[in-house]
Scaffold this motif. Structure first.
Motif, PDB file in Angstrom:
ATOM      1  N   LEU A   5       1.229  -1.828   0.031  1.00  0.00           N
ATOM      2  CA  LEU A   5       0.425  -0.187   0.072  1.00  0.00           C
ATOM      3  C   LEU A   5       0.916   1.402   0.179  1.00  0.00           C
ATOM      4  CD1 LEU A   5      -2.831  -1.224   2.890  1.00  0.00           C
ATOM      5  CD2 LEU A   5      -2.802  -0.416   0.139  1.00  0.00           C
ATOM      6  N   ILE A   6       2.233   1.124   0.428  1.00  0.00           N
ATOM      7  CA  ILE A   6       2.934   1.966   0.613  1.00  0.00           C
ATOM      8  C   ILE A   6       3.139   3.021  -0.590  1.00  0.00           C
ATOM      9  CG2 ILE A   6       5.437   2.786   1.300  1.00  0.00           C
ATOM     10  CD1 ILE A   6       5.319   1.118   3.641  1.00  0.00           C
ATOM     11  N   ALA A   7       3.442   1.832  -1.904  1.00  0.00           N
ATOM     12  CA  ALA A   7       3.940   2.624  -3.196  1.00  0.00           C
ATOM     13  C   ALA A   7       2.755   3.074  -3.621  1.00  0.00           C
ATOM     14  CB  ALA A   7       3.848   1.301  -4.048  1.00  0.00           C
ATOM     15  N   THR A   8       1.140   3.067  -2.870  1.00  0.00           N
ATOM     16  CA  THR A   8      -0.123   3.939  -3.002  1.00  0.00           C
ATOM     17  C   THR A   8       0.085   5.606  -3.072  1.00  0.00           C
ATOM     18  OG1 THR A   8      -0.946   3.755  -1.498  1.00  0.00           O
ATOM     19  CG2 THR A   8      -1.982   1.961  -3.404  1.00  0.00           C
ATOM     20  N   MET A   9       1.574   5.609  -2.356  1.00  0.00           N
ATOM     21  CA  MET A   9       2.325   7.513  -2.182  1.00  0.00           C
ATOM     22  C   MET A   9       3.243   7.878  -3.095  1.00  0.00           C
ATOM     23  SD  MET A   9       3.614   6.396   2.095  1.00  0.00           S
ATOM     24  CE  MET A   9       2.709   6.054   3.336  1.00  0.00           C
ATOM     25  N   VAL A  10       3.705   6.736  -4.158  1.00  0.00           N
ATOM     26  CA  VAL A  10       4.503   7.222  -4.709  1.00  0.00           C
ATOM     27  C   VAL A  10       4.111   7.505  -6.146  1.00  0.00           C
ATOM     28  CG1 VAL A  10       6.793   6.874  -6.256  1.00  0.00           C
ATOM     29  CG2 VAL A  10       6.381   6.296  -3.753  1.00  0.00           C
ATOM     30  N   TRP A  11       2.841   6.498  -6.091  1.00  0.00           N
ATOM     31  CA  TRP A  11       2.581   6.033  -7.983  1.00  0.00           C
ATOM     32  C   TRP A  11       0.403   5.730  -7.359  1.00  0.00           C
ATOM     33  CZ3 TRP A  11       6.139   2.561  -7.405  1.00  0.00           C
ATOM     34  CH2 TRP A  11       7.032   3.100  -7.731  1.00  0.00           C
ATOM     35  N   GLU A  12       0.115   6.814  -8.449  1.00  0.00           N
ATOM     36  CA  GLU A  12      -1.604   6.876  -8.351  1.00  0.00           C
ATOM     37  C   GLU A  12      -1.989   5.333  -8.663  1.00  0.00           C
ATOM     38  OE1 GLU A  12      -4.979   8.361  -7.155  1.00  0.00           O
ATOM     39  OE2 GLU A  12      -3.177   9.459  -7.037  1.00  0.00           O
ATOM     40  N   PHE A  13      -2.551   4.398  -7.792  1.00  0.00           N
ATOM     41  CA  PHE A  13      -2.923   3.659  -8.455  1.00  0.00           C
ATOM     42  C   PHE A  13      -5.274   3.051  -7.991  1.00  0.00           C
ATOM     43  CE2 PHE A  13       0.295   1.816  -6.937  1.00  0.00           C
ATOM     44  CZ  PHE A  13       1.117   1.268  -8.199  1.00  0.00           C
ATOM     45  N   PRO A  14      -5.836   2.827  -9.263  1.00  0.00           N
ATOM     46  CA  PRO A  14      -7.221   2.766  -8.809  1.00  0.00           C
ATOM     47  C   PRO A  14      -7.363   1.824  -7.434  1.00  0.00           C
ATOM     48  CG  PRO A  14      -6.361   1.248 -10.520  1.00  0.00           C
ATOM     49  CD  PRO A  14      -5.533   1.984 -10.155  1.00  0.00           C
ATOM     50  N   SER A  15      -8.343   2.242  -6.772  1.00  0.00           N
ATOM     51  CA  SER A  15      -8.904   1.412  -6.057  1.00  0.00           C
ATOM     52  C   SER A  15      -9.367  -0.058  -5.401  1.00  0.00           C
ATOM     53  CB  SER A  15     -10.347   2.449  -4.888  1.00  0.00           C
ATOM     54  OG  SER A  15     -11.138   1.754  -5.969  1.00  0.00           O
ATOM     55  N   SER A  16      -9.325  -0.716  -6.925  1.00  0.00           N
ATOM     56  CA  SER A  16      -9.178  -1.649  -6.406  1.00  0.00           C
ATOM     57  C   SER A  16      -7.899  -2.664  -6.499  1.00  0.00           C
ATOM     58  CB  SER A  16      -9.241  -2.143  -8.275  1.00  0.00           C
ATOM     59  OG  SER A  16      -8.668  -1.859  -9.494  1.00  0.00           O
ATOM     60  N   VAL A  17      -6.885  -2.102  -6.486  1.00  0.00           N
ATOM     61  CA  VAL A  17      -5.190  -2.484  -6.348  1.00  0.00           C
ATOM     62  C   VAL A  17      -5.791  -2.972  -4.408  1.00  0.00           C
ATOM     63  CG1 VAL A  17      -3.064  -1.900  -5.988  1.00  0.00           C
ATOM     64  CG2 VAL A  17      -4.236  -1.698  -7.899  1.00  0.00           C
ATOM     65  N   ILE A  18      -6.267  -2.306  -4.168  1.00  0.00           N
ATOM     66  CA  ILE A  18      -6.107  -2.149  -2.648  1.00  0.00           C
ATOM     67  C   ILE A  18      -7.141  -3.743  -2.347  1.00  0.00           C
ATOM     68  CG2 ILE A  18      -7.596  -2.069   0.045  1.00  0.00           C
ATOM     69  CD1 ILE A  18      -7.299   1.354  -1.597  1.00  0.00           C
ATOM     70  N   PHE A  19      -7.973  -3.602  -3.331  1.00  0.00           N
ATOM     71  CA  PHE A  19      -8.450  -5.357  -3.078  1.00  0.00           C
ATOM     72  C   PHE A  19      -7.871  -6.407  -3.074  1.00  0.00           C
ATOM     73  CE2 PHE A  19     -11.834  -2.044  -2.799  1.00  0.00           C
ATOM     74  CZ  PHE A  19     -12.522  -2.349  -1.604  1.00  0.00           C
ATOM     75  N   ILE A  20      -7.219  -5.805  -4.276  1.00  0.00           N
ATOM     76  CA  ILE A  20      -5.799  -7.274  -4.776  1.00  0.00           C
ATOM     77  C   ILE A  20      -5.234  -7.540  -3.888  1.00  0.00           C
ATOM     78  CG2 ILE A  20      -4.008  -7.730  -6.780  1.00  0.00           C
ATOM     79  CD1 ILE A  20      -5.842  -5.756  -8.519  1.00  0.00           C
TER      80      ILE A  20
END
Length: 158
Positions: free
Chosen positions: A94-109
């Motif tokens: 989840l820390i990678a989402t601080m650097v890159w923008e990901f869709p919310s589906s990545v959280i569920f993956i």
């Protein structure tokens, strides 16, 4: 005992960040928020994290008792708790989402990776059948998500 407390703290911190990401993706987190709404969001996140994880571990231990026919002593409970905490460290992605923008589906993956990792950790520590371990972990995770993000929880928000 120190590693257990450190693992619990890191687990709760990563789970709080996950909740914050979900709130940000729901549009509840913006730059024009007042101080009181920021405090309210923070309180919601803390309650979600503590209540959700309490439900998770209670259901997890109960499902272990029922589905795996495992007796749980205090020393065994600490080992199982540490195994679940360590196997949940896929949340570190989840820390990678601080650097890159990901869709919310990545959280569920990432949640699916955590679920599969918890299942393997439970199988290793209890030496039970894989399908029973999957059922125990899935029940605990599903009820945690139901408590923290279910329709009843959303209707309580103002």
């Amino acid at each position: 005992m120190g590693s257990l407390w450190k693992s619990i703290f890191a687990f709760l911190l990563l789970d709080a960040y996950r909740s914050l990401l979900l709130k940000r993706n729901e549009g509840e987190w913006g730059s024009s928020m007042s101080f009181s709404s920021i405090v309210w969001t923070f309180e919601e996140i803390v309650v979600d994290v503590f209540v959700g994880n309490f439900v998770f571990f209670c259901i997890f231990l109960l499902s272990m008792r029922l589905m795996l026919n495992t007796s749980i002593q205090i020393s065994r409970c600490k080992d199982i708790l540490l195994a679940i905490l360590v196997s949940s460290y896929f949340k570190i992605f989840l820390i990678a989402t601080m650097v890159w923008e990901f869709p919310s589906s990545v959280i569920f993956i990432i949640d699916l990776f955590v679920l599969s990792s918890n299942t393997v950790a439970l199988k290793v520590i209890t030496d039970s059948a894989m399908n029973r371990c999957i059922a125990a972990c899935f029940c605990a995770q599903a009820l945690k998500l139901l408590v923290t993000q279910g329709p009843a929880r959303r209707s309580l928000r103002f």
